[in-house]
Scaffold this active site. Structure first.
Site, PDB file in Angstrom:
ATOM      1  N   CYS A 271       0.772  -1.275   0.035  1.00 55.35           N
ATOM      2  CA  CYS A 271      -0.004   0.086   0.146  1.00 55.35           C
ATOM      3  C   CYS A 271       0.917   1.304  -0.059  1.00 55.35           C
ATOM      4  O   CYS A 271       0.881   1.871  -1.166  1.00 55.35           O
ATOM      5  CB  CYS A 271      -1.034  -0.126   1.104  1.00 55.35           C
ATOM      6  SG  CYS A 271      -2.243  -1.395   1.027  1.00 55.35           S
ATOM      7  N   ILE A 272       1.542   1.381   1.142  1.00 60.42           N
ATOM      8  CA  ILE A 272       2.224   3.054   1.293  1.00 60.42           C
ATOM      9  C   ILE A 272       3.249   3.197   0.106  1.00 60.42           C
ATOM     10  O   ILE A 272       3.258   4.243  -0.417  1.00 60.42           O
ATOM     11  CB  ILE A 272       2.702   2.909   2.565  1.00 60.42           C
ATOM     12  CG1 ILE A 272       1.753   2.733   3.879  1.00 60.42           C
ATOM     13  CG2 ILE A 272       3.328   4.319   3.130  1.00 60.42           C
ATOM     14  CD1 ILE A 272       0.605   3.421   3.915  1.00 60.42           C
TER      15      ILE A 272
END
Ligand SMILES: NC(=O)c1ccc[n+]([C@@H]2O[C@H](COP(=O)([O-])OP(=O)(O)OC[C@H]3O[C@@H](n4cnc5c(N)ncnc54)[C@H](O)[C@@H]3O)[C@@H](O)[C@H]2O)c1
Length: 447
Positions: A271-272
């Site tokens: 994600c990040i």
């Protein structure tokens, strides 16, 4: 014949979850637990077999729960997309990675949509859950599905609802984390929201698929930018001889207007490090340059280089060059207490160490094998296996680098037996008496 709305109300909706990974399997289990007849679809036959045998490969889904759902007939898995023709609602939870130049790779969403298309039925609800840039549901999924001859928002329902799961988080799961939902039409939003409410999640509807898509990217960009901010300040604190960890602890005593983020070796996972780039890539289509996103990416990526620099400096203060040194990396999962090593900062740290001539071994209680290289950072692919964390292994290393701070590791023991420790997570803060052999990222170099 009962409508989808009626079926949602009496829980007779049959649900398909496409992609049984970290997101899809917990979602499928949550639907099964809420008494919905659920079928998981995955192209990976190993995962399909495991689910049907009641074996979970995702730590957040306990074996017992999965086996109970399978035995009760509420959950089954298959690689055959024909089941899409028999369900009332399908959730797409396939990967959305980026390519080597950090451009979105939507090939999995496209493939799943193309597999749904010939089986799409009037009245069905299709919900995209994969994280992606604003516009994907309408610009990619909708046209593919409409090649079936059915019209979205008229003949079938289409919505986007981002997944917010936080692997390893015991407090917030697929069952209780609020779901944001945006449909193509108000009816699409209402149906997707009602179904997710019946699954047990609190729901926050928004006005469009694009608002829902951007919501997820706001959440992940918020994290990426704040992590970059503390990483930048941690580097400054090192030069100023200030312990930045003490500073964050002090700042977080402010009961309002501050939220603690911690420095570290960089960001990892699915994600990040990826999602913000989906947004900055799409922004360019609008003559817009999302500079915070690019800057955060730059700062966070630079942290892996800084870790290698810290190892090199610490070793040279011990009279040892990095080239030829034996380095033991502790933890390769992208965060503590999980088994997911995708895009882990440890990957780049190991590649940089290897390319600078170090001999590298690693230990991770959750990740038995790990592959690095095969890219511009280290041309040769290097398969590695986790070594046992014995006293001999610790003592034989010229430097131990703590990259992931799994709670099950005894860090006092690590420091006791190691010659030198570079700690990127402040996990040795409570270990006293060995100051001269610990180098903490974001803290004064005491050596
Ligand atoms: N992992 C997380 O913590 C997390 C959290 C929130 C959102 N997301 C997002 O959710 C999405 C899925 O992520 P994940 O971590 O579950 O990925 P994953 O790799 O763990 O699982 C994806 C699954 O999809 C399957 N798959 C691929 N192509 C398929 C196809 N055409 N048909 C059927 N199955 C197919 C794969 O075999 C795999 O099992 C991504 O967009 C990700 O960004 C992930």
């Amino acid at each position: 014949m009962s409508t989808l709305q009626d079926k949602i109300a009496d829980r007779s909706v049959r649900v398909a979850v496409i992609g049984l990974g970290y997101v899809g399997l917990p979602l499928a289990a949550a639907f099964a637990k809420a008494d919905f007849c659920t079928t998981g679809i995955d192209v990976n036959h190993g995962k399909v077999d495991a689910v049907n045998a009641g074996h979970s490969y995702i730590p957040d889904v306990p074996d017992d729960d999965l086996a109970t759902h399978v035995r009760s007939g509420r959950l089954a898995a298959t690689s055959d997309y024909d089941v899409v023709g028999e369900v009332d609602a399908a959730f797409i939870c396939v990967p959305t990675p980026y390519d080597a130049q950090r451009a979105p790779d939507l090939s999995y969403i496209e493939a799943a949509s193309k597999s749904i298309r010939p089986r799409l039925q009037p009245g069905q609800l299709i919900v995209l859950q994969s994280t992606t840039y604003p516009g994907t549901t309408e610009e990619i999924v909708q046209p593919i599905l409409e090649e079936s001859g059915l019209k979205a928002g008229v003949d079938f329902h289409l919505a986007f609802s981002p997944e917010r799961i936080d692997p390893g988080n015991k407090q917030w799961s697929a069952y209780n984390t609020p779901k944001v939902v945006g449909g193509l039409t108000p009816a699409c939003t209402r149906l997707a929201a009602d179904l997710l409410r019946q699954m047990g999640a609190p729901v926050h509807p928004v006005s469009s698929t694009r608002a829902a898509e951007l919501t997820k990217l706001l959440e992940n960009t918020f994290r990426a930018v704040n992590i970059a901010l503390v990483n930048e300040l941690a580097l400054l604190a090192e030069r100023m001889d200030i312990d930045f960890w003490e500073v964050v602890d002090a700042a977080k005593t402010k009961p309002f207007g501050f939220m603690p983020f911690y420095p570290g070796p960089g960001v990892g996972g699915h994600c990040i490090p990826i999602d913000p780039y989906y947004l900055s890539w799409k922004a360019r289509e609008y003559d817009y340059y999302a500079e915070f996103i690019e800057l955060a990416g730059e700062v966070n990526q630079a942290m892996t280089y800084h870790v290698v620099d810290l190892v090199s400096r610490a070793l040279s203060l011990h009279g040892k060059p990095l080239s030829g040194a034996r380095v033991l990396v502790l933890g390769v999962a992208f965060k503590r207490d999980i088994d997911d090593a995708r895009n882990s900062p440890a990957e780049r740290v190991i590649e940089l160490l290897l390319s600078r001539g170090a001999q590298v071994a690693y230990h991770d209680p959750y990740v038995p094998s790990f592959r690095v290289g095969g890219n511009v950072f280290h041309r040769e692919p290097v398969p590695l296996e986790s070594v046992e964390l014995t006293e001999e292994e610790l003592a034989a290393a010229d430097c131990v680098v703590i990259v992931t701070d799994h709670r099950s590791v005894d860090y006092e023991r690590v420091v006791r037996h190691a010659k030198l420790v570079v700690d990127t997570r402040n996990t040795t803060a409570g270990v006293s008496g060995y100051g001269e052999k610990i180098v903490r990222l974001g803290a004064p170099l005491l050596l």
